[in-house]
Scaffold this active site. Structure first.
Site, PDB file in Angstrom:
ATOM      1  N   GLY A 267       0.776  -1.228   0.000  1.00  0.00           N
ATOM      2  CA  GLY A 267       0.000   0.000   0.000  1.00  0.00           C
ATOM      3  C   GLY A 267       0.807   1.277   0.000  1.00  0.00           C
ATOM      4  O   GLY A 267       0.262   2.340   0.309  1.00  0.00           O
ATOM      5  N   GLU A 292      -3.939  -3.272   5.921  1.00  0.00           N
ATOM      6  CA  GLU A 292      -5.143  -2.863   5.183  1.00  0.00           C
ATOM      7  C   GLU A 292      -4.953  -2.961   3.673  1.00  0.00           C
ATOM      8  O   GLU A 292      -5.905  -3.212   2.923  1.00  0.00           O
ATOM      9  CB  GLU A 292      -5.537  -1.430   5.573  1.00  0.00           C
ATOM     10  CG  GLU A 292      -4.771  -0.310   4.919  1.00  0.00           C
ATOM     11  CD  GLU A 292      -3.312  -0.219   5.325  1.00  0.00           C
ATOM     12  OE1 GLU A 292      -2.499   0.285   4.531  1.00  0.00           O
ATOM     13  OE2 GLU A 292      -2.980  -0.649   6.449  1.00  0.00           O
ATOM     14  N   ASP A 293      -3.711  -2.811   3.187  1.00  0.00           N
ATOM     15  CA  ASP A 293      -3.466  -2.861   1.746  1.00  0.00           C
ATOM     16  C   ASP A 293      -3.799  -4.229   1.162  1.00  0.00           C
ATOM     17  O   ASP A 293      -4.389  -4.336   0.075  1.00  0.00           O
ATOM     18  CB  ASP A 293      -2.027  -2.466   1.422  1.00  0.00           C
ATOM     19  CG  ASP A 293      -1.005  -3.187   2.295  1.00  0.00           C
ATOM     20  OD1 ASP A 293      -1.401  -4.005   3.163  1.00  0.00           O
ATOM     21  OD2 ASP A 293       0.198  -2.933   2.125  1.00  0.00           O
ATOM     22  N   TYR A 294      -3.432  -5.292   1.883  1.00  0.00           N
ATOM     23  CA  TYR A 294      -3.725  -6.653   1.408  1.00  0.00           C
ATOM     24  C   TYR A 294      -5.226  -6.874   1.285  1.00  0.00           C
ATOM     25  O   TYR A 294      -5.708  -7.423   0.286  1.00  0.00           O
ATOM     26  CB  TYR A 294      -3.113  -7.670   2.372  1.00  0.00           C
ATOM     27  CG  TYR A 294      -3.545  -9.099   2.106  1.00  0.00           C
ATOM     28  CD1 TYR A 294      -2.921  -9.871   1.132  1.00  0.00           C
ATOM     29  CD2 TYR A 294      -4.590  -9.686   2.833  1.00  0.00           C
ATOM     30  CE1 TYR A 294      -3.322 -11.178   0.882  1.00  0.00           C
ATOM     31  CE2 TYR A 294      -4.994 -10.986   2.591  1.00  0.00           C
ATOM     32  CZ  TYR A 294      -4.362 -11.721   1.615  1.00  0.00           C
ATOM     33  OH  TYR A 294      -4.777 -13.010   1.367  1.00  0.00           O
ATOM     34  N   ALA A 297      -6.867  -4.804  -1.549  1.00  0.00           N
ATOM     35  CA  ALA A 297      -6.586  -5.443  -2.831  1.00  0.00           C
ATOM     36  C   ALA A 297      -7.435  -6.697  -3.009  1.00  0.00           C
ATOM     37  O   ALA A 297      -7.965  -6.946  -4.105  1.00  0.00           O
ATOM     38  CB  ALA A 297      -5.100  -5.801  -2.921  1.00  0.00           C
TER      39      ALA A 297
END
Length: 451
Positions: A267, A292-294, A297
């Site tokens: 992220g 949170e990025d995982y 996505a």
């Protein structure tokens, strides 16, 4: 004995398969870096027709490179974008840096959010009377409540820019989850006016055409565009160590995963469709996760959207770095990967040079009767050379350090991998920003509060 021999045969086959898989990863990442990274892309749409982008910038603290990093976003060559600077604490020194840039670039559509108050560079004015503040807050609070986040506004927001805030005004954004980055970004996310959201970390440095490159990758079927993390040239051995990691081991896994269809995203710099995030519940839906990025996505992929990688790297340029900080960062990332993807417990150690070379060397000895130590040394040398080629491809130009510096940094990084992995297994808690968190299986976490 027959069972033991069968097990040894199986393990030797595993070693040979591992050899093929790892070197396929090497070749894929090297070829991709040479062919696609740091290349000028053909514009897929006219410059004037590029979609508007809302840049969300989470800020916490100041380092020596912050002002240069932030200023690069004010100098983007892009027709239509806004900069939403988000600061959690009203006494954060990053506020002064932001205000300086807002004053220097009055024609850039930019606002600064301090917990709940945005300071706009284009519509600066002084709002001190309580009635004026309350009137503005009612207008924007009503707009925010339409998003149906708990059926109430998450923050107060003002379209005018207060230069002074008297005692009648109080700070205090609402904490919506355990992720401090999401908590920080929520005010900006709620008022973002464009269909594309660009979440970009404070330590990232961009070129004037970086956003144009990312927007050109956002084609009809693409829902997320991300940049391969890399590190800018900086002084000191710690900088070299980071550059070697982000130019060798990390892109090998990152690129090969994305080339083969696995969704691997960090992220640091991500351009996403806001309507797709809203379908998944908006940023608030990811506030329960540290990574949170995982999960953002994953939510985008689950809705049938494709991913694309920008030709420019996500250039990390933090002014605060050391070997201990690098080590702590790697341990934290490993803990998160183990927590989200338990298969990491097996896959990560065997994908590192020294462990992989021992396994493959034993397999070669068992099958072909080759000397284990000779094979180990030759395999490590080949890996060392392949990593250097990979690093040069990601750099896209001459390296800022010597081959000797590379050799020392490469050996130290490879030697640290087992310690980092075991440290991640030993303690399930992580420290990030100003908080400590206990990870749960599946990616969620709980904050550890001091009593």
């Amino acid at each position: 004995m027959a069972l033991l021999e069968l097990a040894l045969q199986g393990f030797s086959i595993f070693g040979l398969v591992l050899f093929v898989v790892l070197w396929l990863m090497h070749f894929m990442s090297i070829i991709y870096a040479r062919l696609y990274l740091n290349k000028k892309t053909v514009d897929k749409q006219p410059y004037s027709k590029l979609p508007g982008v809302s840049l969300l910038k989470p800020l916490k603290g100041v380092d020596s490179n912050l002002i240069n990093n932030l200023e690069s976003f004010f100098e983007l060559d892009y027709p239509k974008y806004e900069v939403l600077l988000c600061v959690q604490d009203h006494d954060d020194p990053a506020i002064d840096v932001c205000k300086k840039l807002l004053g220097k670039y009055p024609n850039v559509d930019a606002r600064l959010f301090i917990d709940s108050f945005p300071f706009g560079s284009k519509q600066a004015s002084t709002v001190t009377p309580r009635t004026a503040v309350d009137q503005q807050s009612r207008i924007v609070m009503a707009t925010a409540s339409k998003r149906n986040y708990h059926q109430q506004p998450l923050f107060k927001c003002f379209s005018k820019a207060p230069q002074t805030l008297e005692g009648s005004c109080s700070l205090g954004g609402k904490k919506i989850g355990i992720n401090p980055k999401i908590n920080n970004l929520m005010p900006g996310y709620e008022v973002a006016k464009y269909d594309l959201i660009w979440i970009c970390d404070s330590g990232i440095l961009v070129k004037p055409d970086t956003l144009t490159d990312m927007a050109n990758q956002m084609t009809e079927k693409v829902g997320l565009v991300h940049g391969l993390p890399y590190v800018a040239d900086r002084a000191g051995f710690a900088a070299t160590l980071e550059q070697v990691y982000f130019g060798t081991s990390h892109p090998r896994s990152y690129i090969s995963a994305n080339v083969t269809g696995f969704k691997c995203v960090t992220g640091m710099s991500c351009l996403m469709r806001k309507d797709v995030l809203d379908q998944a519940g908006g940023l608030i839906a990811f506030a329960q996760y540290i990574a949170e990025d995982y999960f953002m996505a994953k939510a985008i992929a689950d809705r049938g959207w494709k991913f694309a990688m920008a030709t420019q790297v996500a250039m990390q340029n933090s002014g605060c770095y050391s070997i201990s900080q690098y080590q702590s960062r790697m341990i934290r990332w490993t803990k998160l990967r183990i927590n989200m993807l338990p298969a990491t417990i097996i896959c990560e150690p065997i994908s590192e040079c020294f462990v992989a070379s021992l396994i493959i060397g034993w397999a070669a000895h068992h099958v072909f009767k080759w000397d284990i130590m000779v094979f180990f040394m030759c395999h490590c040398l080949a890996w060392f050379i392949a990593d250097y080629i990979q690093l040069k491809g990601v750099q896209g130009g001459p390296l800022s350090f010597s081959k000797l510096d590379y050799a020392v940094a490469w050996f130290i990084r490879e030697s640290m991998t087992i310690y980092i992995f075991l440290s991640a297994l030993w303690d399930p808690t992580i420290s990030w920003r100003t908080g400590r968190y206990r990870l749960r299986c599946g990616g969620t976490a709980e904050e550890i509060l001091d009593v």
